[in-house]
Design a protein around this motif. Structure first.
Motif, mmCIF file in Angstrom:
data_model
loop_
_atom_site.group_PDB
_atom_site.id
_atom_site.type_symbol
_atom_site.label_atom_id
_atom_site.label_comp_id
_atom_site.label_asym_id
_atom_site.label_seq_id
_atom_site.Cartn_x
_atom_site.Cartn_y
_atom_site.Cartn_z
ATOM 1 N N ALA A 93 0.821 -1.210 0.000
ATOM 2 C CA ALA A 93 0.000 0.000 0.000
ATOM 3 C C ALA A 93 0.857 1.263 0.000
ATOM 4 O O ALA A 93 0.492 2.276 -0.612
ATOM 5 C CB ALA A 93 -0.931 -0.006 1.211
ATOM 6 N N LEU A 94 2.002 1.207 0.668
ATOM 7 C CA LEU A 94 2.880 2.373 0.769
ATOM 8 C C LEU A 94 3.358 2.845 -0.597
ATOM 9 O O LEU A 94 3.471 4.044 -0.853
ATOM 10 C CB LEU A 94 4.072 2.037 1.672
ATOM 11 N N VAL A 95 3.632 1.923 -1.512
ATOM 12 C CA VAL A 95 4.163 2.307 -2.827
ATOM 13 C C VAL A 95 3.081 2.385 -3.901
ATOM 14 O O VAL A 95 3.297 2.970 -4.970
ATOM 15 C CB VAL A 95 5.264 1.324 -3.286
ATOM 16 N N TYR A 96 1.927 1.803 -3.627
ATOM 17 C CA TYR A 96 0.916 1.554 -4.657
ATOM 18 C C TYR A 96 0.443 2.818 -5.379
ATOM 19 O O TYR A 96 0.232 2.796 -6.597
ATOM 20 C CB TYR A 96 -0.273 0.833 -4.019
ATOM 21 N N SER A 97 0.264 3.925 -4.658
ATOM 22 C CA SER A 97 -0.286 5.117 -5.316
ATOM 23 C C SER A 97 0.667 5.706 -6.342
ATOM 24 O O SER A 97 0.269 6.573 -7.129
ATOM 25 C CB SER A 97 -0.661 6.182 -4.274
ATOM 26 N N GLY A 98 1.916 5.236 -6.376
ATOM 27 C CA GLY A 98 2.847 5.653 -7.425
ATOM 28 C C GLY A 98 3.107 4.573 -8.448
ATOM 29 O O GLY A 98 3.039 4.806 -9.657
ATOM 30 N N THR A 99 3.382 3.351 -7.988
ATOM 31 C CA THR A 99 3.810 2.309 -8.930
ATOM 32 C C THR A 99 2.660 1.620 -9.641
ATOM 33 O O THR A 99 2.899 0.928 -10.633
ATOM 34 C CB THR A 99 4.680 1.266 -8.224
ATOM 35 N N CYS A 100 1.429 1.822 -9.183
ATOM 36 C CA CYS A 100 0.301 1.306 -9.962
ATOM 37 C C CYS A 100 0.254 1.931 -11.354
ATOM 38 O O CYS A 100 -0.344 1.363 -12.270
ATOM 39 C CB CYS A 100 -1.014 1.559 -9.234
ATOM 40 N N LEU A 101 0.922 3.065 -11.532
ATOM 41 C CA LEU A 101 0.974 3.692 -12.851
ATOM 42 C C LEU A 101 1.590 2.766 -13.898
ATOM 43 O O LEU A 101 1.329 2.919 -15.097
ATOM 44 C CB LEU A 101 1.753 5.001 -12.787
ATOM 45 N N PHE A 102 2.398 1.796 -13.460
ATOM 46 C CA PHE A 102 3.005 0.876 -14.419
ATOM 47 C C PHE A 102 1.984 -0.089 -15.029
ATOM 48 O O PHE A 102 2.286 -0.757 -16.012
ATOM 49 C CB PHE A 102 4.183 0.145 -13.779
ATOM 50 N N GLU A 103 0.772 -0.135 -14.467
ATOM 51 C CA GLU A 103 -0.304 -0.855 -15.149
ATOM 52 C C GLU A 103 -0.598 -0.230 -16.502
ATOM 53 O O GLU A 103 -1.128 -0.891 -17.398
ATOM 54 C CB GLU A 103 -1.576 -0.855 -14.304
ATOM 55 N N GLY A 104 -0.287 1.047 -16.658
ATOM 56 C CA GLY A 104 -0.528 1.749 -17.913
ATOM 57 C C GLY A 104 0.614 1.644 -18.902
ATOM 58 O O GLY A 104 0.604 2.346 -19.923
ATOM 59 N N THR A 105 1.603 0.775 -18.615
ATOM 60 C CA THR A 105 2.753 0.598 -19.505
ATOM 61 C C THR A 105 2.871 -0.860 -19.924
ATOM 62 O O THR A 105 2.109 -1.716 -19.480
ATOM 63 C CB THR A 105 4.066 1.004 -18.792
ATOM 64 N N ASN A 106 3.892 -1.151 -20.747
ATOM 65 C CA ASN A 106 4.163 -2.537 -21.132
ATOM 66 C C ASN A 106 5.164 -3.207 -20.199
ATOM 67 O O ASN A 106 5.622 -4.310 -20.471
ATOM 68 C CB ASN A 106 4.649 -2.615 -22.584
ATOM 69 N N LEU A 107 5.511 -2.569 -19.084
ATOM 70 C CA LEU A 107 6.352 -3.186 -18.067
ATOM 71 C C LEU A 107 5.483 -3.954 -17.076
ATOM 72 O O LEU A 107 4.309 -3.618 -16.862
ATOM 73 C CB LEU A 107 7.168 -2.142 -17.302
ATOM 74 N N SER A 108 6.072 -4.949 -16.438
ATOM 75 C CA SER A 108 5.403 -5.647 -15.351
ATOM 76 C C SER A 108 5.370 -4.754 -14.110
ATOM 77 O O SER A 108 6.377 -4.138 -13.755
ATOM 78 C CB SER A 108 6.139 -6.946 -15.014
ATOM 79 N N GLU A 109 4.213 -4.683 -13.470
ATOM 80 C CA GLU A 109 4.098 -3.992 -12.188
ATOM 81 C C GLU A 109 4.249 -4.960 -11.018
ATOM 82 O O GLU A 109 3.908 -4.641 -9.878
ATOM 83 C CB GLU A 109 2.779 -3.224 -12.087
ATOM 84 N N GLY A 110 4.785 -6.149 -11.313
ATOM 85 C CA GLY A 110 5.060 -7.115 -10.258
ATOM 86 C C GLY A 110 3.924 -8.056 -9.945
ATOM 87 O O GLY A 110 4.033 -8.876 -9.023
ATOM 88 N N ARG A 111 2.812 -7.968 -10.683
ATOM 89 C CA ARG A 111 1.751 -8.974 -10.491
ATOM 90 C C ARG A 111 2.325 -10.349 -10.838
ATOM 91 O O ARG A 111 3.091 -10.499 -11.786
ATOM 92 C CB ARG A 111 0.547 -8.675 -11.375
ATOM 93 N N GLY A 112 1.931 -11.345 -10.068
ATOM 94 C CA GLY A 112 2.485 -12.665 -10.274
ATOM 95 C C GLY A 112 3.782 -12.899 -9.526
ATOM 96 O O GLY A 112 4.464 -13.896 -9.757
ATOM 97 N N THR A 113 4.151 -11.959 -8.632
ATOM 98 C CA THR A 113 5.300 -12.132 -7.751
ATOM 99 C C THR A 113 4.821 -11.974 -6.308
ATOM 100 O O THR A 113 3.675 -11.585 -6.057
ATOM 101 C CB THR A 113 6.404 -11.089 -8.016
ATOM 102 N N THR A 114 5.713 -12.230 -5.373
ATOM 103 C CA THR A 114 5.364 -12.038 -3.966
ATOM 104 C C THR A 114 5.477 -10.587 -3.530
ATOM 105 O O THR A 114 5.129 -10.253 -2.393
ATOM 106 C CB THR A 114 6.266 -12.896 -3.063
ATOM 107 N N ARG A 115 5.948 -9.707 -4.418
ATOM 108 C CA ARG A 115 6.086 -8.284 -4.110
ATOM 109 C C ARG A 115 5.478 -7.421 -5.212
ATOM 110 O O ARG A 115 6.159 -6.588 -5.831
ATOM 111 C CB ARG A 115 7.565 -7.916 -3.927
ATOM 112 N N PRO A 116 4.164 -7.577 -5.468
ATOM 113 C CA PRO A 116 3.546 -6.735 -6.492
ATOM 114 C C PRO A 116 3.673 -5.255 -6.135
ATOM 115 O O PRO A 116 3.597 -4.870 -4.967
ATOM 116 C CB PRO A 116 2.079 -7.185 -6.480
ATOM 117 N N PHE A 117 3.900 -4.445 -7.158
ATOM 118 C CA PHE A 117 4.041 -2.995 -7.084
ATOM 119 C C PHE A 117 5.332 -2.539 -6.406
ATOM 120 O O PHE A 117 5.654 -1.359 -6.434
ATOM 121 C CB PHE A 117 2.815 -2.341 -6.420
#
Length: 411
Positions: free
Chosen positions: A259-283
């Motif tokens: 939650a601490l990082v989410y309001s910034g790194t969720c922006l990577f959902e709008g790119t072709n990079l992985s935002e860490g979904r499918g790992t133990t440390r998403p976002f």
């Protein structure tokens, strides 16, 4: 956006008879209580004589991790007759973009209605069909505009007003503090379920405060609104100060660190990079094929406050790059108080675009929905630096902060 005095007065009047500070006997000095804990301590006074339905999910738990639906259903002092499930479902069995549908809860026998992607009159019809008099809301938020539970709150408030129902919000801490609003403010033409109304990207409010804001600024007609407040919450506190159990509000929000990082790194959902979904440390993990240590080096050189970036390699088990090893960064926040998640997210986008020739935005320009306008995308494409992008929303953020102050409930 401007402060509507008529709407504010109407909302304040409606809330005055319903908003509940804890009774004098409910809390010992220095003891912290959630909204539900204060509601239960009062003998469910605010719900007495009402048939109630509750909008909740797996985060609606007591300190000993009993679900409040199970607790309320077993208590003769409250008449709980329905449950309303949001995205991921009431019991949390669905992944992102899914819900559990209509069913009877095996544990309690209560009817569970699906609210996901429903709003307006269709959602009002569900409240009417359920037979409840009062709709209660208790879901743990994470402090970001694009986290959909606050828009479930908004949609349910609007629908409750259309259906002639009372609405009561049980408050919980904002896990990343309520110190300040940060980031760009949504432009109305970009309104979606990841942002219905013009609030900032990191809002710095609790759900009860947001409910008051929605009622006073955005709903065409305010709903009769009650808020059962917390005892002892300070705006500067992070989630761990409360010694509450953390139940993931959604499958990819496993810890308060997320939650601490989410309001910034969720922006990577709008790119072709992985935002860490499918790992133990998403976002917290970000990457793509073709990226290497140069990205971590570039963003570390910026000297962003409160955070370091580690060169990282990982293979997501689902979502982007499923089963393939990618390179990128892991975010390590070492000073939570100094850390600015939105500025950090923008800096990561700017440096990723420079470090990787394969960088691209999602074809549907989802980044515009997440940031609330075309500005972030077009400025980064034009070569703007992180500080220039952040400065571009200063005026609208100042205006939102001015309005926000009218709805805050805690010091």
């Amino acid at each position: 956006m401007r402060l509507s005095r008529r709407a504010l007065l109407a909302a304040t009047t409606a809330a005055a008879s319903l908003t509940s500070a804890p009774p004098a006997h409910a809390a010992r000095p220095g003891r912290r209580r959630t909204g539900f804990e204060n509601l239960a301590a009062s003998g469910y006074e605010q719900l007495r004589g009402q048939r109630c339905g509750i909008v909740t999910n797996p985060t609606g738990v007591t300190r000993d991790v009993r679900h409040i639906v199970d607790v309320m259903h077993a208590d003769p002092r409250v008449d709980l007759t329905a449950v309303f499930g949001p995205e991921h479902g009431f019991r949390g069995t669905a992944q992102a973009g899914g819900s559990e549908g209509r069913y009877d809860d095996p544990a309690t026998g209560l009817p569970v209605y699906d609210t996901y992607l429903k709003s307006g009159r269709p959602l009002a019809d569900i409240f009417t069909a359920s037979g409840v008099d009062t709709v209660v809301f208790d879901i743990q938020d994470v402090g970001a505009r694009f986290y959909t539970y606050i828009w479930t709150l908004y949609d349910c408030m609007e629908a409750a007003q259309l259906a002639g129902k009372r609405f009561v919000v049980l408050d919980r801490p904002n896990p990343v503090t309520g110190r300040a609003a940060q980031g760009p403010v949504l432009h109305k033409e970009f309104a979606t379920f990841v942002g219905r109304q013009p609030i900032s990207q990191a809002h710095g409010m609790t759900v009860a405060e947001l409910a008051r804001l929605f009622n006073g600024e955005f709903l065409t007609s305010p709903v009769p609104l009650g808020t059962v407040l917390m005892t002892g919450w300070k705006r500067s506190e992070f989630y761990d100060a409360w010694n509450l159990p953390w139940v993931p509000p959604s499958p990819n929000m496993p810890t308060p660190d997320t939650a601490l990082v989410y309001s910034g790194t969720c922006l990577f959902e709008g790119t072709n990079l992985s935002e860490g979904r499918g790992t133990t440390r998403p976002f917290e993990l970000l990457g793509a094929e073709g990226l290497d240590g140069r990205w971590a080096a570039a963003v570390n050189e910026l000297g962003l406050p409160g955070v370091h970036f580690r060169e990282a390699y990982f293979a997501p088990t689902f979502s982007k790059f499923q089963g393939r090893t990618v390179g990128g960064v892991q975010i390590h926040v070492h000073d939570r108080s100094g850390y600015d998640p939105v500025r950090t997210g923008i800096a990561l986008l700017v440096t990723a675009k420079k470090a990787w020739s394969g960088f691209g935005w999602r074809a549907d320009n989802w980044i515009d929905k997440l940031t609330g306008s075309t500005r972030v995308r077009t400025m980064i494409d034009a070569g703007a630096g992180a500080d220039e992008v952040v400065a571009s929303w200063r005026e609208e953020l100042t205006a939102f902060r001015r309005i926000r102050k009218n709805y805050l409930l805690y010091g």
